[in-house]
Design a protein around this motif. Structure first.
Motif, mmCIF file in Angstrom:
data_model
loop_
_atom_site.group_PDB
_atom_site.id
_atom_site.type_symbol
_atom_site.label_atom_id
_atom_site.label_comp_id
_atom_site.label_asym_id
_atom_site.label_seq_id
_atom_site.Cartn_x
_atom_site.Cartn_y
_atom_site.Cartn_z
ATOM 1 N N PRO A 83 36.785 42.555 42.771
ATOM 2 C CA PRO A 83 35.959 42.117 43.907
ATOM 3 C C PRO A 83 35.560 43.322 44.763
ATOM 4 O O PRO A 83 36.221 44.363 44.761
ATOM 5 C CB PRO A 83 36.884 41.177 44.686
ATOM 6 C CG PRO A 83 38.022 40.873 43.770
ATOM 7 C CD PRO A 83 38.155 42.049 42.875
ATOM 8 N N GLU A 192 32.283 38.759 41.680
ATOM 9 C CA GLU A 192 31.277 37.977 42.381
ATOM 10 C C GLU A 192 30.107 37.711 41.420
ATOM 11 O O GLU A 192 29.637 38.609 40.734
ATOM 12 C CB GLU A 192 30.751 38.729 43.617
ATOM 13 C CG GLU A 192 31.770 38.889 44.718
ATOM 14 C CD GLU A 192 32.603 40.153 44.602
ATOM 15 O OE1 GLU A 192 33.269 40.519 45.580
ATOM 16 O OE2 GLU A 192 32.592 40.778 43.516
ATOM 17 N N ARG A 219 35.695 31.900 45.538
ATOM 18 C CA ARG A 219 35.418 33.334 45.576
ATOM 19 C C ARG A 219 36.140 34.049 44.444
ATOM 20 O O ARG A 219 37.126 33.558 43.892
ATOM 21 C CB ARG A 219 35.858 33.922 46.925
ATOM 22 C CG ARG A 219 34.977 33.523 48.103
ATOM 23 C CD ARG A 219 35.428 34.246 49.364
ATOM 24 N NE ARG A 219 34.598 33.930 50.503
ATOM 25 C CZ ARG A 219 33.461 34.547 50.818
ATOM 26 N NH1 ARG A 219 33.042 35.546 50.040
ATOM 27 N NH2 ARG A 219 32.770 34.196 51.873
ATOM 28 N N ALA A 220 35.648 35.261 44.153
ATOM 29 C CA ALA A 220 36.206 36.027 43.042
ATOM 30 C C ALA A 220 37.682 36.334 43.240
ATOM 31 O O ALA A 220 38.438 36.437 42.271
ATOM 32 C CB ALA A 220 35.423 37.330 42.866
#
Length: 236
Positions: A83, A192, A219-220
């Motif tokens: 990320p 992402e 989210r990542a």
């Protein structure tokens, strides 16, 4: 009781704390006579007492070994598209707390952060230090290995265990499916924007099986941790 990691094998007797642990002890304003706990990542922990606080050195007397383990009941390895910004630090910290056995940072097509060369080595050392600090805080006596960043197309997981690919593809079974498969596990998650169709196809060719974490897009840095928690705490 304050906990400090010592990378060299520990044994009963006098010891100078390594520089990082010594600085930490000084920041905590510990004094001679204070009890501390040491661990070297090889299993269990050691009781110790501070004997001397110098300006740059901290001398301790290491005492008895305690066969204390706080590992997850299941060995889970994370392979994650790195990320951006400081989110990888957060991911490594929480993965260490949740019991990950190792973390493999991956450079994927949609990765924003793509360290290489000396910068990659510095990032790896920094993330490993984050894992150490997390273990000092949470009570783990074995530190997860944070591997050097690797290109996704060049990376292969170690042999053995089931391999799970976090995917948004229609028809992917729910992640709870993985609970019925005991033993070691690898979890692959993208950066992402996720993995490309070609990267998912490559993962499938390497033995990964698609699983879904539901309809919400996480989210990542959140998705692999959610899967990690499911696999470790779901089998506790």
């Amino acid at each position: 009781m304050p906990r400090f990691h010592c990378p060299e094998p520990l044994a009963a007797g006098p010891l100078l704390l390594p520089p990082g642990a010594a600085r930490h002890a000084q920041v905590l304003r510990l004094q001679p006579g204070d009890a501390i706990t040491l661990f070297d990542g090889r299993g269990g922990q050691w009781q110790a007492v501070i004997e001397r606080m110098g300006r740059s050195e901290v001398a301790v007397l290491v005492g008895a070994h305690q066969a204390v383990e706080r590992e997850a009941p299941r060995e889970v390895h994370l392979a994650v598209g790195i990320p951006a910004n400081e989110r990888m630090d957060w991911l490594v910290e929480k993965a260490s707390e949740l019991g990950a056995a190792s973390v493999q940072p991956l450079l994927a097509e949609r990765s924003v952060l793509k360290p290489n060369g000396e910068r990659a080595a510095k990032k790896q050392a920094h993330w490993q230090a984050v894992a150490v600090a997390a273990c000092e805080q949470c009570g783990r006596n074995r530190v997860p290995v944070v591997h050097a960043p690797a290109a996704l197309e060049d990376w292969q997981p170690a042999a053995g265990g089931r391999r799970w690919l976090l995917s948004l593809a229609d028809g992917a079974p729910g992640a709870a499916t993985a609970l019925s498969a005991p033993g070691p596990a690898w979890v692959l998650s993208g950066p992402e924007g996720g993995l490309t169709a070609q990267e998912e196809a490559l993962a499938l060719a390497r033995g990964f099986e698609r699983v879904s974490l539901g309809q919400r897009v996480l989210r990542a840095e959140t998705a692999p941790l959610a899967m990690l928690a499911l696999l470790t705490m779901g089998t506790a």
